[in-house]
Structure formats: structure tokens, C-alpha cells
Scaffold this active site. Structure first.
Site, PDB file in Angstrom:
ATOM      1  N   SER A 107      30.648  41.715  76.944  1.00 51.25           N
ATOM      2  CA  SER A 107      29.664  42.487  77.695  1.00 51.25           C
ATOM      3  C   SER A 107      29.622  43.914  77.188  1.00 51.25           C
ATOM      4  O   SER A 107      30.513  44.372  76.473  1.00 51.25           O
ATOM      5  CB  SER A 107      30.024  42.482  79.173  1.00 51.25           C
ATOM      6  OG  SER A 107      31.151  43.320  79.375  1.00 51.25           O
ATOM      7  N   LYS A 108      28.562  44.599  77.598  1.00 49.37           N
ATOM      8  CA  LYS A 108      28.391  46.020  77.279  1.00 49.37           C
ATOM      9  C   LYS A 108      29.607  46.804  77.769  1.00 49.37           C
ATOM     10  O   LYS A 108      30.078  47.710  77.121  1.00 49.37           O
ATOM     11  CB  LYS A 108      27.158  46.518  78.042  1.00 49.37           C
ATOM     12  CG  LYS A 108      26.121  47.098  77.180  1.00 49.37           C
ATOM     13  CD  LYS A 108      24.906  47.645  77.875  1.00 49.37           C
ATOM     14  CE  LYS A 108      24.850  47.656  79.377  1.00 49.37           C
ATOM     15  NZ  LYS A 108      23.533  47.990  79.918  1.00 49.37           N
ATOM     16  N   ARG A 109      30.064  46.400  78.943  1.00 44.00           N
ATOM     17  CA  ARG A 109      31.208  47.109  79.531  1.00 44.00           C
ATOM     18  C   ARG A 109      32.471  46.986  78.659  1.00 44.00           C
ATOM     19  O   ARG A 109      33.251  47.924  78.564  1.00 44.00           O
ATOM     20  CB  ARG A 109      31.488  46.587  80.953  1.00 44.00           C
ATOM     21  CG  ARG A 109      30.941  47.544  81.975  1.00 44.00           C
ATOM     22  CD  ARG A 109      30.586  46.912  83.291  1.00 44.00           C
ATOM     23  NE  ARG A 109      29.178  47.197  83.578  1.00 44.00           N
ATOM     24  CZ  ARG A 109      28.214  46.316  83.555  1.00 44.00           C
ATOM     25  NH1 ARG A 109      28.471  45.070  83.261  1.00 44.00           N
ATOM     26  NH2 ARG A 109      26.987  46.670  83.811  1.00 44.00           N
ATOM     27  N   ASP A 110      32.637  45.837  78.015  1.00 45.09           N
ATOM     28  CA  ASP A 110      33.804  45.668  77.120  1.00 45.09           C
ATOM     29  C   ASP A 110      33.793  46.736  76.040  1.00 45.09           C
ATOM     30  O   ASP A 110      34.826  47.297  75.694  1.00 45.09           O
ATOM     31  CB  ASP A 110      33.773  44.294  76.412  1.00 45.09           C
ATOM     32  CG  ASP A 110      34.100  43.167  77.361  1.00 45.09           C
ATOM     33  OD1 ASP A 110      34.772  43.421  78.377  1.00 45.09           O
ATOM     34  OD2 ASP A 110      33.665  42.034  77.086  1.00 45.09           O
ATOM     35  N   GLY A 111      32.593  47.012  75.520  1.00 44.40           N
ATOM     36  CA  GLY A 111      32.475  48.002  74.456  1.00 44.40           C
ATOM     37  C   GLY A 111      32.984  49.347  74.930  1.00 44.40           C
ATOM     38  O   GLY A 111      33.829  49.978  74.285  1.00 44.40           O
TER      39      GLY A 111
END
Ligand code: GLU
Length: 506
Positions: free
Chosen positions: A261-265
């Protein structure tokens, strides 16, 4: 039959790794088979429209070198390539489905739909769907008389058109990656095909457009697998079964915990989008591989391997080699784990592998952003050759090679001081003075001078290399020190040594 594939993004935000990989597999497949790669903008959901997202998608594809043959920008015989510009085409097909009993008008208001959910919810099923059981109790053309329906339509009563999912049927198809897939129609709801504003939903538009654009193979992310039964039935109900594309649902890309996910980035400090993206609604910024310093060659090579392999040990592929070897059958169904360290490894390999001229094209703009303008390309090329192996990312080049173009702002004298003494001071003073008098400036001349002065002063040459490096470079890094001196030139070498001597005195 010539191959025609499509990437069909909704312009709702940045283009993440999974999206670019879908583009890549479509592109490789098309090129492998000498076919066409089409980009179709699926913007039927106007509420999700995001300013700038469409242009951003095309910019990303251009950066990756995965340009389509047909699109809003590239033109083509099957346009328009944007669904909002095709609005008039869809209603006809929805009406045909109603006429044949495969779809129906539904006049239910928002309140009626809410009541339905309230009245039918159970602990096991907290949000009941408009399905074969529920539709029997609702205000739709299946339950109203023809006269009532006619009257409602004539009065322009807001309505949608829904597909009538068959009861007790099994829908089957062969996925090029997953093999035989079957669905129980009782588990699916009666999806809306045409919305009250006359716009098709994704489900209707994707089928109509794949048909009209003569798409032969439809490849998309695994998240669309659950929509496949509706699409298959639409192909069948519209009488187009023979023209239906072959499907492949690409595996998920996994992050450190489940779907990437974007959040992982943001959490783990790696990019997940192809290029930097700032959401105009929230101002949320997501980092891109391009700006992080990835080469497009490395980026697509890494992406190709996220879910596919050639059946050999080979990991490094040029785009042409990928085109040659790619096959959808070799894409695996299980999720592919994204590993940022591995992504960097690919980039490092490509930093070493790429032609100097191609590397130069990528490096020049980065140097320029950092205030370094290049007017001598041959000089830049020599430096690239010298430091490329030391750079994992393109952006490392600024740190690894900036001193070739600009006098270092600071000199890490602390790295010299512990072993600094009067003899060394005398050595460098003499060395600088002799360098200044050299008639020829080349590696041998510099090295010989260095050795002679060291012998004269009775100091081991090995002890002088580190201080000399720090003086020329500013820190304890960089390629061979005599080569640095040779490249930056006599005047600059002398100037830097003298400046360091001055700082060491201070
Ligand atoms: N518009 C869909 C998306 O945003 C396309 C799915 C498909 O390829 O059928 O991903």
C-alpha cells in the site's frame, strides 16, 4: 487475428507499482506478438475524478518507455479513448439487455434502498445486496407492470439499469494465469450497469469498449477477478461471446504486511508510485521511483520479475529481451513480494550496465537540479565511468561525483587531524608547489611527483593517500585519488590542497 491489449486506468490518483506492472505485461505481450497496446481512460465515475491524474499517467508511461500505440494522446482508429467522451454509446447496449430480459430498470430511491438494507440485514449479513432474492421485493421493472414502467419512464423518473444475475448457474472461464475459474451466480448481486445520470458503470463500459475496440486479451489486477462473472455474462448476453478477450488476472504485489500500500511506502521509506505525486485534494505527497533515482530500465526490469520469470536464472533483461522472452503463462498466480533492497540491486546493476550516453541523459538533469551545469560532455562521461559502480541510485551521483565539478564546501579535516604532523604538512606544501610546476598534467606525472616528494621527506606514501583524498574530495570517499587529481586539473588540485593546509592550521 492481431493482438490488441489495453490498460484501462481510472484517473483517480498516482500510478502505483501494481498499475505500472499491469502496463508492462500488457506492453510486453503486445510487442511479443506484434500487436497493439491501447490506453483507455475509464473515467465514468465522475465523483472520483482527480485533476491532473490523466496527464500524470501518460507522463509515467513515457518515463518508463512504455508508450501506447493508441490513446487519447496517441490517437487511433477506435477513439475516443476516454469513456466520458463515449457516453452516448453505452445506453443502447443497456437497453438491448433490458429488451432481452437480461437487465431491468430499477426505480428505487436512496431511502428505499436504505430501508431494504435495514429490513434484510442479519448478523451474518450486515449489508444485504440487491440480488436475486431482494430484487423480487423492490420497485423495478421485473415487479411492475409494463404500463407502470412506461409511465415512470415517460415521467423521467430517476432510474438505473441493473443486470439480472441468473439463479443457480455456474459461470466458468479459463484465466491464462489461473486456469479454470468458476463462480456461483447466486453469490453475486445485480450490479448497476447504467447510472441515473446516464453514465455507464465500469462493468458495462469495460465490456462495451473492449468489444468496440476489438480487444483480444484483457489483463488486469487480481482485484478485478470478482467482477469477472458479471463481465462474462455481459459478453454472452450481448451476443459477443465469440469475440470475448482472453483473460488474465495478475497477482497482487505484496508489501511487508500483505498487499503493498501507499502507506507502506511512507512507513518503510521506499517509493510505491512510478513518479512523485501530490494529491490535489488532500495535498498528500507520495514519492516516485523516478525522483528517488531509479533508471527506467532498472524499474521495468525489476517490475517484470515481480510475478514473472523466464524459467532460467537470468535476472537482468533489457526491454527487448523482456519482449522476446515474455509469456503470460509464465506469470505466477501467487502474490509477488516487493523487496526494496532487491529493487536497489537492480538499479545498481543497471548503473553498471547502461551505455554511458544513456546514463548521461539521466544524470545531467539531476546535476542541473543540484546547481551543476555541464558544458563538457566528454569530461562528464569520464567521471560517470569512474564512479558509476559506486552509485546505487542516480541521485547518489551528486554526492559521489559533485566534487569533480565544484570545490567541496567543507573538508572533513577531523578525518586527517589524528595522524597529522609537521612532516606531513611539509610534504603537502612541497607537493603542491611541485604540482604547480609540472609541464605535463597526467597520471604518471602526478604519481611520480607524489612518490618523489614522499621519498625526499621520508614518509610512507601509504600514509599520505588518505589526507590527499580528503583534501581533494572533502571526505573519505571517491575513486582512485590520482585519477581525481588528474581530472580536476592542476590549478584546482593545488588550490584544494592549499585550502586544506590552511584549514588544518586554523
Ligand atoms: N478501470 C479499471 C481500473 O481502474 C480497469 C480494470 C480492467 O482492466 O478491467 O483498474
Amino acid at each position: 487475428m492481431s493482438v490488441r491489449v489495453r490498460f484501462a486506468p481510472s484517473p483517480t490518483g498516482g500510478l502505483h507499482l501494481g498499475g505500472v506492472r499491469t502496463v508492462l505485461y500488457n506492453y510486453l505481450f503486445a510487442r511479443h506478438h506484434g500487436g497493439k497496446f491501447i490506453v483507455r481512460i475509464e473515467d465514468t465515475d465522475q465523483t472520483r475524478f482527480v485533476e491532473g491524474a490523466e496527464q500524470y499517467i501518460f507522463d509515467c508511461l513515457q518515463w518508463c518507455g512504455l508508450e501506447p500505440d493508441e490513446s487519447v494522446i496517441h490517437g487511433g482508429e477506435y477513439g475516443p479513448y476516454k469513456q466520458s467522451e463515449r457516453k452516448e454509446r453505452y445506453r443502447k447496449y443497456a437497453e438491448i439487455l433490458v429488451t432481452h430480459g437480461y437487465a431491468y430498470y430499477a426505480f428505487d430511491t436512496k431511502e428505499e434502498l436504505e430501508q431494504m438494507r435495514e429490513a434484510n440485514k442479519t448478523p451474518e449479513n450486515p449489508s444485504p445486496q440487491y440480488d436475486h432474492r431482494i430484487r423480487k421485493k423492490m420497485r423495478n421493472s421485473l415487479n411492475l407492470t409494463d404500463a407502470e414502467v412506461k409511465e415512470l419512464l415517460e415521467a423521467n423518473t430517476p432510474h438505473v439499469i441493473r443486470i439480472k444475475m441468473p439463479e443457480n448457474e455456474v459461470v466458468q472461464f479459463t484465466d491464462m494465469i489461473r486456469g479454470e475459474i468458476s463462480f456461483d451466480t447466486n453469490l453475486a448481486d445485480d450490479k448497476v450497469l447504467l447510472k441515473a445520470d446516464g453514465m455507464p458503470t465500469y462493468h458495462l463500459a469495460v465490456v462495451v469498449d473492449d468489444y468496440l475496440m476489438k480487444i483480444t486479451h484483457a489483463f488486469r489486477g487480481e482485484e478485478w477477478l470478482s467482477s469477472a462473472p458479471v463481465h462474462l455474462l455481459l459478453w454472452k448476453y450481448l451476443g459477443w461471446e465469440k469475440q470475448m478477450p482472453q483473460w488474465a488476472h495478475l497477482p497482487l504485489i505484496l508489501g511487508p504486511n500483505g498487499k503493498l500500500s501507499k502507506r507502506d511506502g511512507a512507513k518503510y521509506g521506499f517509493p510505491v508510485f512510478a513518479m512523485n505525486w501530490t494529491d490535489p485534494r488532500s495535498n498528500e505527497f507520495t514519492e516516485g521511483f523516478k525522483e528517488k533515482g531509479f533508471l527506467p530500465e532498472a524499474f521495468i526490469n525489476m517490475l517484470a520479475m515481480l510475478g514473472w520469470n523466464a524459467g532460467t536464472e537470468q535476472e537482468l533483461f533489457t526491454k527487448n529481451e523482456l519482449i522476446e522472452h515474455f509469456s503470460m503463462e509464465r506469470v505466477h498466480a501467487a502474490g509477488a513480494k516487493f523487496d526494496y533492497e532487491k529493487a536497489k540491486w537492480f538499479n545498481h546493476e543497471w548503473m553498471k550496465k547502461l551505455q554511458i550516453a544513456d546514463l548521461r541523459l539521466q544524470i545531467e538533469p539531476i546535476l542541473s537540479t543540484n546547481g551543476i551545469q555541464i558544458n563538457d560532455t566528454a569530461y562528464l562521461d569520464r567521471i560517470i565511468e569512474l564512479v558509476r559502480e559506486r552509485c546505487t541510485l542516480l541521485t547518489d551521483f551528486v554526492q559521489q561525483a559533485g566534487f569533480f565539478f565544484q570545490t567541496p564546501e567543507t573538508i572533513d579535516t577531523d578525518a586527517i587531524k589524528p595522524k597529522w604532523n609537521e612532516e606531513k604538512k611539509q610534504f603537502f606544501t612541497e607537493f603542491a608547489s611541485q604540482l604547480n610546476q609540472l609541464n605535463e598534467w597526467n597520471l604518471t606525472a602526478i604519481e611520480t611527483t607524489f612518490k618523489n616528494v614522499a621519498a625526499e621527506k621520508n614518509i610512507k606514501a601509504g600514509e599520505l593517500q588518505l589526507p590527499m583524498r580528503v583534501m581533494l574530495v572533502g571526505g573519505k570517499f571517491g575513486p582512485a585519488v590520482f585519477q581525481i587529481a588528474e581530472l580536476i586539473g592542476m590549478e584546482e588540485s593545488v588550490k584544494r590542497i592549499e585550502k586544506a593546509l590552511y584549514l588544518l592550521e586554523a
